[in-house]
Design a protein around this motif. Structure first.
Motif, PDB file in Angstrom:
ATOM      1  N   LEU A   1      73.081   7.940  37.368  1.00  0.00           N
ATOM      2  CA  LEU A   1      72.120   8.681  38.119  1.00  0.00           C
ATOM      3  C   LEU A   1      71.521   7.670  39.177  1.00  0.00           C
ATOM      4  N   TYR A   2      71.268   6.479  38.556  1.00  0.00           N
ATOM      5  CA  TYR A   2      70.418   5.640  39.595  1.00  0.00           C
ATOM      6  C   TYR A   2      71.427   4.368  40.940  1.00  0.00           C
ATOM      7  N   GLU A   3      72.779   4.306  40.757  1.00  0.00           N
ATOM      8  CA  GLU A   3      73.120   3.683  41.349  1.00  0.00           C
ATOM      9  C   GLU A   3      73.753   4.106  42.193  1.00  0.00           C
ATOM     10  N   GLY A   4      74.425   5.797  41.947  1.00  0.00           N
ATOM     11  CA  GLY A   4      75.256   7.135  42.811  1.00  0.00           C
ATOM     12  C   GLY A   4      76.495   6.264  43.156  1.00  0.00           C
ATOM     13  N   CYS A   5      77.320   5.839  41.674  1.00  0.00           N
ATOM     14  CA  CYS A   5      78.544   5.606  42.173  1.00  0.00           C
ATOM     15  C   CYS A   5      79.752   6.507  41.765  1.00  0.00           C
ATOM     16  N   ARG A   6      79.317   7.672  41.505  1.00  0.00           N
ATOM     17  CA  ARG A   6      80.542   9.368  41.495  1.00  0.00           C
ATOM     18  C   ARG A   6      79.987   9.210  42.756  1.00  0.00           C
ATOM     19  N   SER A   7      81.147   9.960  42.867  1.00  0.00           N
ATOM     20  CA  SER A   7      81.620  10.560  44.042  1.00  0.00           C
ATOM     21  C   SER A   7      82.136  12.243  43.356  1.00  0.00           C
ATOM     22  N   ASN A   8      82.338  13.321  44.235  1.00  0.00           N
ATOM     23  CA  ASN A   8      82.801  13.905  43.827  1.00  0.00           C
ATOM     24  C   ASN A   8      84.158  14.169  43.197  1.00  0.00           C
ATOM     25  N   LYS A   9      84.773  13.747  44.193  1.00  0.00           N
ATOM     26  CA  LYS A   9      86.297  12.812  43.653  1.00  0.00           C
ATOM     27  C   LYS A   9      86.347  12.392  42.280  1.00  0.00           C
ATOM     28  N   ILE A  10      85.221  11.516  41.794  1.00  0.00           N
ATOM     29  CA  ILE A  10      85.515  10.426  40.745  1.00  0.00           C
ATOM     30  C   ILE A  10      85.181  11.738  39.345  1.00  0.00           C
ATOM     31  N   ASN A  11      84.036  12.338  40.025  1.00  0.00           N
ATOM     32  CA  ASN A  11      83.373  13.319  39.330  1.00  0.00           C
ATOM     33  C   ASN A  11      84.888  14.715  38.514  1.00  0.00           C
ATOM     34  N   LEU A  12      85.701  15.237  39.191  1.00  0.00           N
ATOM     35  CA  LEU A  12      86.295  15.579  39.206  1.00  0.00           C
ATOM     36  C   LEU A  12      87.716  14.807  38.533  1.00  0.00           C
ATOM     37  N   THR A  13      87.835  13.715  38.581  1.00  0.00           N
ATOM     38  CA  THR A  13      88.902  12.887  38.026  1.00  0.00           C
ATOM     39  C   THR A  13      88.183  12.499  36.140  1.00  0.00           C
ATOM     40  N   ILE A  14      86.378  12.074  36.156  1.00  0.00           N
ATOM     41  CA  ILE A  14      86.048  12.472  34.515  1.00  0.00           C
ATOM     42  C   ILE A  14      86.131  13.854  33.639  1.00  0.00           C
ATOM     43  N   ASN A  15      85.677  14.509  34.743  1.00  0.00           N
ATOM     44  CA  ASN A  15      86.580  16.025  34.122  1.00  0.00           C
ATOM     45  C   ASN A  15      87.981  16.162  32.786  1.00  0.00           C
ATOM     46  N   LEU A  16      88.537  16.202  33.733  1.00  0.00           N
ATOM     47  CA  LEU A  16      90.210  15.985  33.851  1.00  0.00           C
ATOM     48  C   LEU A  16      90.597  15.297  32.736  1.00  0.00           C
ATOM     49  N   GLY A  17      90.001  13.554  32.899  1.00  0.00           N
ATOM     50  CA  GLY A  17      89.835  12.776  31.537  1.00  0.00           C
ATOM     51  C   GLY A  17      89.146  13.490  30.191  1.00  0.00           C
ATOM     52  N   MET A  18      88.073  13.996  30.357  1.00  0.00           N
ATOM     53  CA  MET A  18      87.505  14.767  29.227  1.00  0.00           C
ATOM     54  C   MET A  18      88.123  16.320  28.789  1.00  0.00           C
ATOM     55  N   ALA A  19      88.524  16.804  29.657  1.00  0.00           N
ATOM     56  CA  ALA A  19      89.471  17.679  29.445  1.00  0.00           C
ATOM     57  C   ALA A  19      90.819  17.398  28.400  1.00  0.00           C
ATOM     58  N   PHE A  20      91.843  16.105  29.075  1.00  0.00           N
ATOM     59  CA  PHE A  20      93.078  15.897  28.241  1.00  0.00           C
ATOM     60  C   PHE A  20      92.596  14.974  27.085  1.00  0.00           C
ATOM     61  N   PHE A  21      91.151  14.743  26.339  1.00  0.00           N
ATOM     62  CA  PHE A  21      90.178  14.537  25.374  1.00  0.00           C
ATOM     63  C   PHE A  21      90.831  15.008  25.079  1.00  0.00           C
ATOM     64  N   ILE A  22      90.020  16.567  24.861  1.00  0.00           N
ATOM     65  CA  ILE A  22      89.880  17.568  23.647  1.00  0.00           C
ATOM     66  C   ILE A  22      91.630  18.579  23.137  1.00  0.00           C
ATOM     67  N   VAL A  23      92.111  18.225  24.985  1.00  0.00           N
ATOM     68  CA  VAL A  23      93.776  19.020  24.294  1.00  0.00           C
ATOM     69  C   VAL A  23      94.196  18.064  23.219  1.00  0.00           C
ATOM     70  N   SER A  24      93.402  16.478  23.328  1.00  0.00           N
ATOM     71  CA  SER A  24      94.443  15.780  22.440  1.00  0.00           C
ATOM     72  C   SER A  24      93.910  15.917  20.833  1.00  0.00           C
ATOM     73  N   GLU A  25      92.879  16.712  20.911  1.00  0.00           N
ATOM     74  CA  GLU A  25      91.638  16.203  19.455  1.00  0.00           C
ATOM     75  C   GLU A  25      92.283  17.994  19.388  1.00  0.00           C
ATOM     76  N   LEU A  26      92.687  18.749  19.843  1.00  0.00           N
ATOM     77  CA  LEU A  26      93.068  19.790  19.624  1.00  0.00           C
ATOM     78  C   LEU A  26      94.885  19.138  19.082  1.00  0.00           C
ATOM     79  N   TRP A  27      95.349  18.796  18.942  1.00  0.00           N
ATOM     80  CA  TRP A  27      96.840  18.989  19.045  1.00  0.00           C
ATOM     81  C   TRP A  27      96.190  17.876  17.469  1.00  0.00           C
ATOM     82  N   PHE A  28      95.330  17.127  17.741  1.00  0.00           N
ATOM     83  CA  PHE A  28      95.158  16.468  16.265  1.00  0.00           C
ATOM     84  C   PHE A  28      95.124  17.367  15.245  1.00  0.00           C
ATOM     85  N   PHE A  29      94.075  18.296  15.157  1.00  0.00           N
ATOM     86  CA  PHE A  29      94.296  19.664  14.265  1.00  0.00           C
ATOM     87  C   PHE A  29      95.419  20.378  13.999  1.00  0.00           C
ATOM     88  N   ILE A  30      96.743  20.356  14.805  1.00  0.00           N
ATOM     89  CA  ILE A  30      97.220  21.499  15.086  1.00  0.00           C
ATOM     90  C   ILE A  30      98.692  20.379  13.974  1.00  0.00           C
TER      91      ILE A  30
END
Length: 260
Positions: A65-94
Motif C-alpha cells: 500500500l505505501y511502498e508500491g512494491c507490487r506491479s501487475n506482474k507481481i500481483n498476477l503471480t501472487i494470484n496464481l500462488g493463492m489459487a494453487f494454495f486453495i487447490v492444495s487445500e481442496l486435495w486435502f479434503f479429497i
C-alpha cells in the motif's frame, strides 16, 4: 545500489520467516505436551504465533500500500500462488472424502455390512445441518455483496455487508459446536465417527482461519488501508471463504444427506 526496474519483487530482509518456523516447531511440541502432560506452554506459543503473523502481515501491507512494491506482474503471480494454495487445500479434503467413500460404498463385516454401521443413529439432514448450510451460504452472499459494494465505492455498505458475513460465520461455528455437543455418536464409534468428525472438524478449522482472514480485511476496511486499485488481500479472503462454502456443500450432500 539494487536495481528495481524489473517485474519481480525482491523482498527485504525480514526476521519473521525464521521466527515463525521456529515458533511453529515449538507450538507442535507444546501441543503434544499439553495433550499428554497438561502443560500450558501451548497457549504461550500460540500467542507468539499470532503476534509474529500480525507483524509479518503488517510488513506485507506496508510494501503493497505505501511502498508500491507490487506491479501487475507481481500481483498476477501472487494470484496464481493463492489459487494453487486453495487447490492444495481442496486435495486435502479429497483425501478424506476418498476414505469416506471407500468404507461407505463397501462396508465390511466389522460394520455389519451397513452404512451407517449398526448402533449409530444418524442425524436428520433437514435439521441442524440444513440450518448450518443456509447460514454459511448467507455468509458467502454477504461477503460477495461487500466486494461488489467496494468496487462501486459504496464503502459504508461494504463494511456493513462484511461485518454481517463475519457474524453469520461465527454463528455457523456456534451451531457446529452445538451439534457436536448433542451428537449421538463420537469419534471412537467406528470408521463412521472417524470420517464424520475428521471432515467436519477440519472444515471447522478452515472456517476459523477464513474468519480470521476476513476479520483482518474488515479492520483494514474500517481503517481505510485499501487502495482503490489494489485490495487483493480482501479478494483472497473472498476466494478462501467461497472455497469453505463449496467444501461444506459437498459435506452436506454426501456426509449428511447421502451418507445418513
Amino acid at each position: 545500489m539494487m536495481m528495481n526496474n524489473h517485474y519481480y519483487h525482491l523482498v527485504k530482509y525480514s526476521p519473521w520467516p525464521i521466527l515463525a518456523a521456529l515458533n511453529l516447531a515449538s507450538l507442535g511440541v507444546s501441543l503434544v505436551k499439553w495433550i499428554t502432560m497438561n502443560s500450558f506452554f501451548f497457549f504461550f506459543f500460540l500467542l507468539l504465533t499470532i503476534l509474529i503473523v500480525a507483524q509479518w502481515w503488517r510488513d506485507v501491507i506496508r510494501e503493497t500500500l505505501y511502498e508500491g512494491c507490487r506491479s501487475n506482474k507481481i500481483n498476477l503471480t501472487i494470484n496464481l500462488g493463492m489459487a494453487f494454495f486453495i487447490v492444495s487445500e481442496l486435495w486435502f479434503f479429497i483425501s478424506f472424502f476418498w476414505a469416506y467413500f471407500y468404507f461407505s460404498l463397501s462396508p465390511d463385516m466389522s460394520m455389519g455390512l451397513a452404512w451407517p454401521p449398526h448402533g449409530i443413529t444418524p442425524m436428520n439432514f433437514m435439521d441442524i445441518p440444513l440450518l448450518n448450510t443456509l447460514t454459511l451460504l448467507t455468509s458467502g452472499f454477504f461477503i460477495t455483496w461487500s466486494h461488489h459494494s467496494l468496487i462501486n465505492y459504496s464503502f459504508s455498505m461494504a463494511r456493513a455487508a462484511l461485518f454481517s458475513s463475519i457474524v453469520t460465520g461465527g454463528y455457523f461455528l456456534s451451531i457446529q459446536l452445538y451439534e457436536y455437543m448433542n451428537s449421538t455418536f463420537s469419534f471412537c464409534d467406528s470408521v463412521f465417527g472417524n470420517c464424520f468428525f475428521i471432515l467436519t472438524g477440519f472444515h471447522g478449522i478452515h472456517v476459523m482461519i477464513g474468519l480470521l482472514f476476513i476479520s483482518v480485511s474488515y479492520l483494514r476496511m474500517v481503517k481505510k488501508s485499501f487502495s482503490p486499485l489494489f485490495f487483493h488481500g480482501f479478494e483472497y479472503s473472498i476466494w478462501y471463504w467461497h472455497f469453505v462454502d463449496l467444501v461444506w456443500l459437498f459435506l452436506y450432500m454426501f456426509l449428511y444427506w447421502w451418507g445418513m
